[in-house]
Motif scaffolding. Sequence first.
Motif, short mmCIF file in Angstrom:
data_model
loop_
_atom_site.label_atom_id
_atom_site.label_comp_id
_atom_site.label_asym_id
_atom_site.label_seq_id
_atom_site.Cartn_x
_atom_site.Cartn_y
_atom_site.Cartn_z
N ASP A 96 0.83 -1.21 0.00
CA ASP A 96 0.00 0.00 0.00
C ASP A 96 0.86 1.26 0.00
OD1 ASP A 96 -2.36 -1.40 -0.06
OD2 ASP A 96 -2.68 -1.34 2.11
N ILE A 97 2.00 1.20 0.70
CA ILE A 97 2.93 2.33 0.69
C ILE A 97 3.52 2.50 -0.70
CG2 ILE A 97 5.13 3.19 1.58
CD1 ILE A 97 4.49 1.89 4.24
N LYS A 98 3.91 1.39 -1.32
CA LYS A 98 4.47 1.46 -2.68
C LYS A 98 3.47 2.05 -3.66
CE LYS A 98 7.52 -2.57 -2.14
NZ LYS A 98 7.80 -3.96 -2.59
N ASN A 99 2.20 1.72 -3.46
CA ASN A 99 1.14 2.23 -4.34
C ASN A 99 0.61 3.59 -3.89
OD1 ASN A 99 1.22 -0.12 -5.95
ND2 ASN A 99 -0.14 -1.20 -4.54
N GLU A 100 1.24 4.15 -2.84
CA GLU A 100 0.90 5.48 -2.30
C GLU A 100 -0.53 5.56 -1.79
OE1 GLU A 100 2.41 8.86 -4.41
OE2 GLU A 100 3.86 7.65 -5.52
N LYS A 101 -1.03 4.43 -1.27
CA LYS A 101 -2.34 4.44 -0.62
C LYS A 101 -2.22 4.88 0.84
CE LYS A 101 -4.31 0.81 -3.55
NZ LYS A 101 -4.90 -0.56 -3.55
N ILE A 102 -1.09 4.54 1.46
CA ILE A 102 -0.78 5.04 2.80
C ILE A 102 0.63 5.60 2.76
CG2 ILE A 102 -2.31 3.36 3.91
CD1 ILE A 102 0.14 1.79 4.77
N TYR A 127 8.70 2.06 7.80
CA TYR A 127 8.73 1.80 6.36
C TYR A 127 8.11 2.98 5.62
CZ TYR A 127 9.71 -2.98 7.84
OH TYR A 127 10.26 -4.09 8.42
N TYR A 128 8.78 3.40 4.54
CA TYR A 128 8.34 4.59 3.80
C TYR A 128 8.74 4.47 2.33
CZ TYR A 128 13.21 6.15 3.77
OH TYR A 128 14.57 6.24 3.56
N LEU A 129 8.36 5.47 1.55
CA LEU A 129 8.66 5.51 0.12
C LEU A 129 9.37 6.82 -0.19
CD1 LEU A 129 7.95 3.68 -2.43
CD2 LEU A 129 6.13 5.33 -2.89
N SER A 130 10.66 6.74 -0.45
CA SER A 130 11.44 7.97 -0.65
C SER A 130 11.05 8.73 -1.91
CB SER A 130 12.93 7.64 -0.69
OG SER A 130 13.23 6.82 -1.82
N THR A 131 10.47 8.04 -2.89
CA THR A 131 10.07 8.71 -4.14
C THR A 131 8.75 9.44 -4.00
OG1 THR A 131 9.12 6.61 -4.90
CG2 THR A 131 11.35 7.14 -5.64
N ASP A 168 13.30 1.70 3.14
CA ASP A 168 12.84 2.49 2.00
C ASP A 168 12.32 1.52 0.94
OD1 ASP A 168 12.36 4.20 -0.07
OD2 ASP A 168 14.44 4.85 -0.33
N LEU A 169 11.03 1.58 0.66
CA LEU A 169 10.40 0.62 -0.24
C LEU A 169 10.52 1.01 -1.71
CD1 LEU A 169 7.17 -0.06 1.88
CD2 LEU A 169 9.33 -1.33 1.87
N SER A 170 11.21 2.11 -1.99
CA SER A 170 11.43 2.51 -3.38
C SER A 170 12.55 1.65 -3.98
CB SER A 170 11.84 3.98 -3.47
OG SER A 170 10.85 4.81 -2.93
N THR A 171 12.34 1.19 -5.18
CA THR A 171 13.37 0.42 -5.87
C THR A 171 14.31 1.38 -6.60
OG1 THR A 171 12.06 0.22 -7.90
CG2 THR A 171 11.73 -1.47 -6.21
N ASP A 172 15.43 0.83 -7.09
CA ASP A 172 16.37 1.66 -7.86
C ASP A 172 15.69 2.21 -9.11
OD1 ASP A 172 18.39 1.28 -6.06
OD2 ASP A 172 19.29 -0.42 -7.13
N GLU A 173 14.81 1.40 -9.70
CA GLU A 173 14.10 1.86 -10.89
C GLU A 173 13.15 3.01 -10.56
OE1 GLU A 173 12.16 -1.21 -13.02
OE2 GLU A 173 14.03 -2.10 -13.78
N ASP A 174 12.49 2.92 -9.40
CA ASP A 174 11.59 4.00 -8.97
C ASP A 174 12.36 5.31 -8.82
OD1 ASP A 174 9.39 2.33 -8.89
OD2 ASP A 174 9.72 1.78 -6.79
#
Length: 387
Positions: A96-102, A127-131, A168-174
Amino acid sequence: MNNIFTILKKELRRFFTDKRMLLSLFLPGILIFIIYTAMGSVFSNFFNPSDDYNYIVYIDNPVEEFNVINTSNPYKIEIKNFNNLSNEEKENYKNDIKNEKIDLLICFESDFYNKLNNGEKPNVEIYYLSTSTASSTIYNYYFQTLNNNSMTINYNYFVNQNSDINYDLSTDEDKSKVVITMVLPFILVIMLFTGCMNVTTESIAGEKERGTIATLLVTPVKRSEIALGKILALSITSIVSSISSFLGLALSLPKLLQGTGDITLSMYGISTYIYVLLIIIVITILFTTLLSIVSCFSKSIKEANQYATPLMFLIMAVSGATYFISNNNWYLYLIPIFNSINCLSEIFSLNFNLVNFLITIISNIVYISLGVFVVTKMFDNEKVMFN
């Protein structure tokens, strides 16, 4: 001394009574003010979520003493508490974090108090999403606050200390997509325009300055054919230069942005480069047509460059506008230059939209046709060509 003042007055009168000179003198400053003001708004909106943004934070095994962190903060936060989430549930919320729902998932250990009382140092996982701007903002708040509290005697614990876990749940591609989408379209468009400007201003205004345009126009060839021949030749030359510039930029991008992390282009397939190539070809011909109009209007290469510079500032302003104007509406892809940059951003972010792409290509072809028509009419006008 009188002679010096005479020359001074003559030159100043020439500068400040010539409308073209006045335009070239003051327009750059006006456009720079507009561009920098707009860029300030862009960066402010891009790097900071709006004040009324509602952050969504999930907390597993919440610690009562830390509830003050949730309430005494400058943000609007919606908290949802859980007890002993299973690994499967945690993975679902991470997605859900990766999909920016939370925006955030905070996990305290179930025996947090026991470990503190026994002198152990429990680990708090965040856990978070740096992008994501929102996720990064609220993560920094919780991370810094919890870290500051951990320095006290009563709350001696770690925050994100397990090196085997990717918090950080962002991948290198993200990360690559975000950086490339922010940087590449803007730089590419400016490079394309500069390449076209160098070629186009010399071709028409240069011939005016050298006096060879008169010889060309008296030949038994329709002036419209001369205009079309010039635009086609300039377009081909500019396209070759543009493709070369794009390849150089794409190949050097990992080095150019080496301080921003691991930049990779491996996520892009052959179709991505085909779409980018088509946009480059169309926008290059559009730039060539616009600059041909400027070059026809000018008396010399110097004057053509003076008029082309404010046009470049204007294109920079339109390019910057793409970062804070919503591009969800199809009709925005009817706006020249703005549509091409938006399309490039969609392509590089792997959010390609065929409808938007087709609207961009077709609308730009229409603008090119109108521009070519204007150039042919300018070639037919004696006052314009022999001004």
